[in-house]
Every structure is written in structure tokens, then in C-alpha cells.
Design a protein around this motif. Sequence first.
Motif, PDB file in Angstrom:
ATOM      1  N   THR A 101      78.133 -21.886  -7.234  1.00  0.00           N
ATOM      2  CA  THR A 101      77.517 -23.108  -6.717  1.00  0.00           C
ATOM      3  C   THR A 101      77.684 -24.292  -7.662  1.00  0.00           C
ATOM      4  O   THR A 101      78.100 -25.367  -7.269  1.00  0.00           O
ATOM      5  CB  THR A 101      76.019 -22.866  -6.445  1.00  0.00           C
ATOM      6  N   ASN A 102      77.336 -24.120  -8.912  1.00  0.00           N
ATOM      7  CA  ASN A 102      77.430 -25.204  -9.892  1.00  0.00           C
ATOM      8  C   ASN A 102      78.776 -25.122 -10.606  1.00  0.00           C
ATOM      9  O   ASN A 102      78.917 -24.426 -11.616  1.00  0.00           O
ATOM     10  CB  ASN A 102      76.283 -25.099 -10.908  1.00  0.00           C
ATOM     11  N   VAL A 103      79.772 -25.792 -10.073  1.00  0.00           N
ATOM     12  CA  VAL A 103      81.105 -25.834 -10.676  1.00  0.00           C
ATOM     13  C   VAL A 103      81.449 -27.298 -10.910  1.00  0.00           C
ATOM     14  O   VAL A 103      81.485 -28.096  -9.970  1.00  0.00           O
ATOM     15  CB  VAL A 103      82.160 -25.180  -9.770  1.00  0.00           C
ATOM     16  N   PHE A 139      69.629 -24.029 -19.714  1.00  0.00           N
ATOM     17  CA  PHE A 139      70.358 -22.764 -19.594  1.00  0.00           C
ATOM     18  C   PHE A 139      71.128 -22.516 -20.884  1.00  0.00           C
ATOM     19  O   PHE A 139      71.493 -23.439 -21.620  1.00  0.00           O
ATOM     20  CB  PHE A 139      71.307 -22.762 -18.385  1.00  0.00           C
ATOM     21  N   LYS A 140      71.347 -21.254 -21.182  1.00  0.00           N
ATOM     22  CA  LYS A 140      72.031 -20.859 -22.410  1.00  0.00           C
ATOM     23  C   LYS A 140      73.523 -21.186 -22.330  1.00  0.00           C
ATOM     24  O   LYS A 140      74.100 -21.239 -21.242  1.00  0.00           O
ATOM     25  CB  LYS A 140      71.861 -19.357 -22.641  1.00  0.00           C
ATOM     26  N   ALA A 141      74.131 -21.341 -23.482  1.00  0.00           N
ATOM     27  CA  ALA A 141      75.582 -21.548 -23.519  1.00  0.00           C
ATOM     28  C   ALA A 141      76.304 -20.329 -22.966  1.00  0.00           C
ATOM     29  O   ALA A 141      77.361 -20.451 -22.335  1.00  0.00           O
ATOM     30  CB  ALA A 141      76.026 -21.834 -24.952  1.00  0.00           C
ATOM     31  N   THR A 142      75.744 -19.145 -23.173  1.00  0.00           N
ATOM     32  CA  THR A 142      76.374 -17.922 -22.664  1.00  0.00           C
ATOM     33  C   THR A 142      76.302 -17.828 -21.135  1.00  0.00           C
ATOM     34  O   THR A 142      77.017 -17.047 -20.520  1.00  0.00           O
ATOM     35  CB  THR A 142      75.715 -16.676 -23.272  1.00  0.00           C
ATOM     36  N   ALA A 143      75.401 -18.616 -20.514  1.00  0.00           N
ATOM     37  CA  ALA A 143      75.293 -18.619 -19.057  1.00  0.00           C
ATOM     38  C   ALA A 143      76.276 -19.592 -18.416  1.00  0.00           C
ATOM     39  O   ALA A 143      76.465 -19.571 -17.201  1.00  0.00           O
ATOM     40  CB  ALA A 143      73.871 -18.982 -18.635  1.00  0.00           C
ATOM     41  N   PHE A 187      72.599 -30.271 -10.138  1.00  0.00           N
ATOM     42  CA  PHE A 187      72.567 -28.832 -10.355  1.00  0.00           C
ATOM     43  C   PHE A 187      71.758 -28.176  -9.240  1.00  0.00           C
ATOM     44  O   PHE A 187      70.737 -28.720  -8.802  1.00  0.00           O
ATOM     45  CB  PHE A 187      71.896 -28.490 -11.690  1.00  0.00           C
ATOM     46  N   ILE A 188      72.214 -26.991  -8.795  1.00  0.00           N
ATOM     47  CA  ILE A 188      71.430 -26.168  -7.882  1.00  0.00           C
ATOM     48  C   ILE A 188      70.703 -25.123  -8.722  1.00  0.00           C
ATOM     49  O   ILE A 188      71.323 -24.406  -9.508  1.00  0.00           O
ATOM     50  CB  ILE A 188      72.315 -25.474  -6.830  1.00  0.00           C
ATOM     51  N   VAL A 189      69.377 -25.059  -8.557  1.00  0.00           N
ATOM     52  CA  VAL A 189      68.538 -24.111  -9.290  1.00  0.00           C
ATOM     53  C   VAL A 189      67.916 -23.156  -8.277  1.00  0.00           C
ATOM     54  O   VAL A 189      67.381 -23.600  -7.252  1.00  0.00           O
ATOM     55  CB  VAL A 189      67.435 -24.838 -10.076  1.00  0.00           C
ATOM     56  N   ALA A 190      67.996 -21.853  -8.531  1.00  0.00           N
ATOM     57  CA  ALA A 190      67.452 -20.861  -7.605  1.00  0.00           C
ATOM     58  C   ALA A 190      66.172 -20.254  -8.166  1.00  0.00           C
ATOM     59  O   ALA A 190      66.132 -19.832  -9.329  1.00  0.00           O
ATOM     60  CB  ALA A 190      68.475 -19.762  -7.342  1.00  0.00           C
ATOM     61  N   LEU A 191      65.140 -20.218  -7.336  1.00  0.00           N
ATOM     62  CA  LEU A 191      63.876 -19.566  -7.680  1.00  0.00           C
ATOM     63  C   LEU A 191      63.493 -18.614  -6.554  1.00  0.00           C
ATOM     64  O   LEU A 191      63.870 -18.823  -5.402  1.00  0.00           O
ATOM     65  CB  LEU A 191      62.752 -20.606  -7.831  1.00  0.00           C
ATOM     66  N   THR A 192      62.728 -17.582  -6.899  1.00  0.00           N
ATOM     67  CA  THR A 192      62.143 -16.777  -5.837  1.00  0.00           C
ATOM     68  C   THR A 192      61.105 -17.636  -5.117  1.00  0.00           C
ATOM     69  O   THR A 192      60.596 -18.613  -5.676  1.00  0.00           O
ATOM     70  CB  THR A 192      61.458 -15.523  -6.386  1.00  0.00           C
ATOM     71  N   SER A 218      81.095 -23.567 -15.020  1.00  0.00           N
ATOM     72  CA  SER A 218      80.210 -23.114 -13.948  1.00  0.00           C
ATOM     73  C   SER A 218      78.980 -22.433 -14.536  1.00  0.00           C
ATOM     74  O   SER A 218      79.047 -21.828 -15.609  1.00  0.00           O
ATOM     75  CB  SER A 218      80.937 -22.138 -13.015  1.00  0.00           C
ATOM     76  N   VAL A 219      77.869 -22.554 -13.823  1.00  0.00           N
ATOM     77  CA  VAL A 219      76.633 -21.865 -14.211  1.00  0.00           C
ATOM     78  C   VAL A 219      75.939 -21.439 -12.923  1.00  0.00           C
ATOM     79  O   VAL A 219      75.802 -22.229 -11.979  1.00  0.00           O
ATOM     80  CB  VAL A 219      75.723 -22.759 -15.094  1.00  0.00           C
ATOM     81  N   ARG A 220      75.527 -20.186 -12.858  1.00  0.00           N
ATOM     82  CA  ARG A 220      74.914 -19.681 -11.637  1.00  0.00           C
ATOM     83  C   ARG A 220      73.490 -20.212 -11.494  1.00  0.00           C
ATOM     84  O   ARG A 220      72.771 -20.357 -12.488  1.00  0.00           O
ATOM     85  CB  ARG A 220      74.935 -18.157 -11.602  1.00  0.00           C
ATOM     86  N   PRO A 221      73.041 -20.522 -10.279  1.00  0.00           N
ATOM     87  CA  PRO A 221      71.724 -21.133 -10.061  1.00  0.00           C
ATOM     88  C   PRO A 221      70.569 -20.325 -10.624  1.00  0.00           C
ATOM     89  O   PRO A 221      69.586 -20.880 -11.100  1.00  0.00           O
ATOM     90  CB  PRO A 221      71.638 -21.225  -8.532  1.00  0.00           C
ATOM     91  N   GLU A 222      70.694 -18.985 -10.582  1.00  0.00           N
ATOM     92  CA  GLU A 222      69.598 -18.141 -11.061  1.00  0.00           C
ATOM     93  C   GLU A 222      69.497 -18.099 -12.583  1.00  0.00           C
ATOM     94  O   GLU A 222      68.519 -17.595 -13.134  1.00  0.00           O
ATOM     95  CB  GLU A 222      69.742 -16.715 -10.506  1.00  0.00           C
TER      96      GLU A 222
END
Length: 352
Positions: free
Chosen positions: A234-236, A339-343, A315-320, A270-274
Motif C-alpha cells: 500500500t505505502n510505496v 515506524f522502524k527503519a527495518t520496517a 501514509f495508510i495506517v492499519a489498526l484493528t 515501501s512500508v506495510r500499513p500494519e
Amino acid sequence: MLQIANVSKDMGEFFLDNVSLEIQDGEYLVIIGPTGAGKTILLETVAGIYESDSGEIYLDGREITDAAPRDRNICMVYQDYMLFPHLTVEENIGFGLKSKKVPAGEIREAVMKYATMLNIAHLLHRYPGTLSGGEQQRAAIARAMVMSPRALLLDEPLSALDAKTRELLRRELKSLHAITKTTVIHITHNFEEVFDLADRVAIMNQGRIVQVGKPEEIFRKPKDRFVADFVGATNVFKGVSTVTDGLAVVTVDGLEIRAHPAEEGDVYVSVRPEDILISTEPLASPVRNAFPGTIRDVLHVGAVVRLTVDAGTEFIVALTRQGFEETGLDVGDGVYIAFKATAAHVFPGGNA
């Protein structure tokens, strides 16, 4: 155990272009890719239905490139079952063994073994036309498994079934693989099947294998923009990267995003929303990427809520759903995302 080396096959609209792939003994490999990518031709070439134009195929170290299908000990199951309508389920499952002149007692034992594993032992007296789609597919899989194949090839075996039946048969395939340790290559368009079944996943596009890895790796660390788009990243963002302290620092619309791996030049990140944290206060944790922003949109998608946060870029952010309700956030609220650099994953091609 199975090695595909530089295999090409041109059938006009569908083709393979110098495909190389190695499958380990007992592995469950899932192949995904858009329609027309060459997935079915690859399986049919491995099975011997088509001869390759070039390249080699090896099974247990033995070259089988020109071997007849019957001499490969590889079985293939299609999505449309292909059962013999005039034979009972028992006769369908045992057909291959009977054609090999296996004694009737051994055939009966093998048929009962796999029919029991696939929960169709009570249907052995029936004819295919009286079965549901899921029952017919179980019979087709049992017919392949009684042959004790060195590799089982599955071409979208669950795609013609309803959602509940797909889920049940997916569990049965997982159990069957765990018990028999048969090497499986499975084509699908369904990401649930990828995560539930695959030890590794291969992505195909335009007749080529474009990335191979564990499911988590493929979805979190796409190799290029095609893979990122195909797996629904999503976030690219397109940006320019420099390297500082072993990290890529990617400039995107004025934001500096720290990410891995440390690539320079025109890139995507890219970073995943979750993987993005969100808060109404600056986060105290030492994450490498933290930006203030404003919520522009809130979208409820089943059990997940997706927030669009404008932090200079969106950015798209995903929450429950529960997590979202606990935050009390709404459109127009000021927030902080982190978000972490590793994410954050960098891959080349930002100039594409």
C-alpha cells in the motif's frame, strides 16, 4: 529434488522465458502471478505434457527433459477435476494403479488410505456426477496421491469451490502434506492459500520467475515495483536515496525515510500499513522514522480500519477495529506516525 534450468517454451500468447527454479524434497511451493504469466505452462512442461524448446529439467538428479509423462512419476491435478464420469469414485481413484497392473488388494488398500485422508471414504461407491465440487476435487487429488508421485502439481485446485469448501480443502491439503511429505507445486491467485500452505512462494510475470522467497519475505520485501503492486503493497513511494550510517535515507516529498537495504540513487521505499504506529502524542520509543500528520480519511474494511494520514505524503495506517475505537481518532485529528527503519524496505527502480 526438482531442478528447472533455463527452460523456455513459446506457445504464442503463453510462454516461458528462461525459467530456472529449484524445489526441495518435501517442499510445498506456491506459484502466483497474473493471468497469462506462464504458471500453467510451467507445470505442464514439468509434467511432460509439453516439451520445452530449450533448457533442462532434473528429478532426483536424473534428467527428465525428454522423458514421457508416464516415466516422470509426477502427477498433476487441475481445477476442473477431470474425473471419468462412467467410473465410481473408487474406480477413478484406483485407475492409474489398475493401468499399471497393480494387484486388486493393493489398489483397494491405497484407495482407502487416501480416501480416508481426504474424507471421502464414504463416497467410494458413488459416481462423479452425484458429488459436490469439493468432493470431486478430493477424488482427483486422491487419484494422484495413490500413485505415490515424487511431485504433485496442483493447478488452481481450489478456485472453482465456494469459500467454505475452499477453507476445508485447504486444511486437508495442509494435513495431507504434513503426513505424506510429498513435494507439491501449487498454482493459485489466493493469498490465503499462500500463507496457509507455502514453505516458499514464487512470483511469475511475462514467462519469468521474478522473485522467490518465504511468504513473509515476498510480501514485506518486494524485489521490484511489479511485485510490490501484485502483493498489494500500500505505502510505496518513489524517492532519491543516499546512504548514512548503513541506512538508506530516502527523500520523498521533503520527508527523509530511513530504510533497508542501504541503496543509493532512484529507488522505491515501501512500508506495510500494519507496521506503522499512530498516536496523538509524539512516540517515546527510539524509532528511526517519526512524522506529524493529519488524518484525512477513515475506511472500515471488515475487522481492520485503514487511516489515511497526510504527513507531507500520504501514509495508510492499519489498526484493528478495537484498536481504532480505543484511540478515539477521527478525520481532521492531528497525529504522529512512526515506524522502524527495518520496517521500511528499499528496492531499485524509482526512475521507472
